[in-house]
Design an enzyme around this catalytic site. Structure first.
Site, PDB file in Angstrom:
ATOM      1  CG  ASP A   9      -1.800   1.157   1.371  1.00 39.10           C
ATOM      2  OD1 ASP A   9      -2.444   1.520   0.374  1.00 39.10           O
ATOM      3  OD2 ASP A   9      -1.852   1.746   2.470  1.00 39.10           O
ATOM      4  CG  ASP A  11      -1.900   7.778   0.581  1.00 43.40           C
ATOM      5  OD1 ASP A  11      -0.831   7.896  -0.032  1.00 43.40           O
ATOM      6  OD2 ASP A  11      -2.947   8.363   0.244  1.00 43.40           O
ATOM      7  CG  ASP A 214      -2.232   2.257   6.629  1.00 44.72           C
ATOM      8  OD1 ASP A 214      -2.372   2.082   5.397  1.00 44.72           O
ATOM      9  OD2 ASP A 214      -2.667   3.269   7.214  1.00 44.72           O
TER      10      ASP A 214
END
Length: 272
Positions: A9, A11, A214
């Site tokens: 991922d 961001d 996250d």
């Protein structure tokens, strides 16, 4: 030795949640390149954003855009056997309907739920919501297969919204900042599995997937990975990953945690 693939991922993971900086990850990115371990972006960001970011990150690998809605393979890499859509410099594998269908569907729920679609925002609005520059905001608005929503309603309303979307073959995934409308077959995990299979077809060794994320929209990807890594967030508690008890949760946040975890795994796997 197994071939390693790193799916990441952006961001809050490879990029800092607040300022999108990735300096802490640069040494590990260089290590992956030196060891010829593909680092594959798997993100909610658009093709236009990723063309720029890949250059900044010094990556030339395939990538997955818009929360698993599309896989982009640079020409000359991974000779896939199934038919793909040809663009100037990439082969495209889409997994969902075009954005126009999603925006039309969203309009039908505008009176029932409180949200603002990306298509109704100005670049200034997106800059304010994300902290992006004007050029970055405009790239974020160039979407092909998803429609982000600024969700202004309750979590309970979001669950009702999801149920309303199911008969249309559309889902609503919650990301770090927005709720993303996309086809029901669009999923980071499904796109990752498809791309893993392309690598496996061309590898004599078994392929092992490391996935790092996250947020809630990373749960499927992490659940499907051979080695799942949950990056600690300064904004929210780590999401639960059902059925997995070997999740590596980092001590550090963002790109520092990203490097922390990958360095541990590469040492453990005997790569470095």
């Amino acid at each position: 030795m197994a071939q390693l693939l790193v799916f990441t991922d952006l961001d809050g993971t490879l990029l800092d949640h607040h300022d999108y900086n990735f300096d802490a990850a640069v040494p590990t990115l260089k290590t992956l390149a030196m060891m010829e371990i593909p680092c594959i972006i798997n993100t909610s960001k658009t093709f236009a954003e990723l063309v720029v970011l890949r250059k900044a990150l010094n990556l030339n690998t395939p990538f997955i855009s818009e929360n698993g809605a599309a896989v982009w393979i640079p020409k000359g890499q991974l000779n896939c056997t199934e038919p793909l859509i040809e663009t100037d410099t990439f082969w495209l594998k889409p997994f969902g309907p075009a954005r126009e269908q999603l925006t039309e569907l969203a309009q039908g729920f505008a009176e029932q739920f409180s949200f603002t679609p990306f298509s109704e925002l100005s670049s200034a609005d997106v800059m304010h919501l994300t902290g992006l520059t004007e050029a970055e905001a405009e790239a974020a608005m160039e979407r092909h297969f998803t429609e982000p929503l600024v969700w202004r309603d309750s979590p309970l309303a979001l669950e009702r919204f999801r149920k309303e979307l199911e008969p249309h073959g559309i889902q609503a995934q919650k990301g770090g900042r927005f709720v993303h409308l996309m086809g029901s077959q669009c999923d980071k995990a499904k796109a990752m599995a498809w791309l893993k299979e392309q690598y496996q077809q061309q590898s004599a060794s078994p392929v092992t997937v490391i996935a790092l994320g996250d947020g809630e929209n990373d749960i499927g990807m992490l659940k499907a990975a051979d080695i799942p890594v949950l990056i600690r967030s300064p904004k929210h508690l780590p999401p639960q990953i059902p059925g997995r008890h070997n999740i590596l949760l980092t001590e550090k946040c963002g790109p520092a945690g990203w490097s922390e975890a990958l360095n541990q795994i590469l040492i453990r796997e005997g790569v470095i």
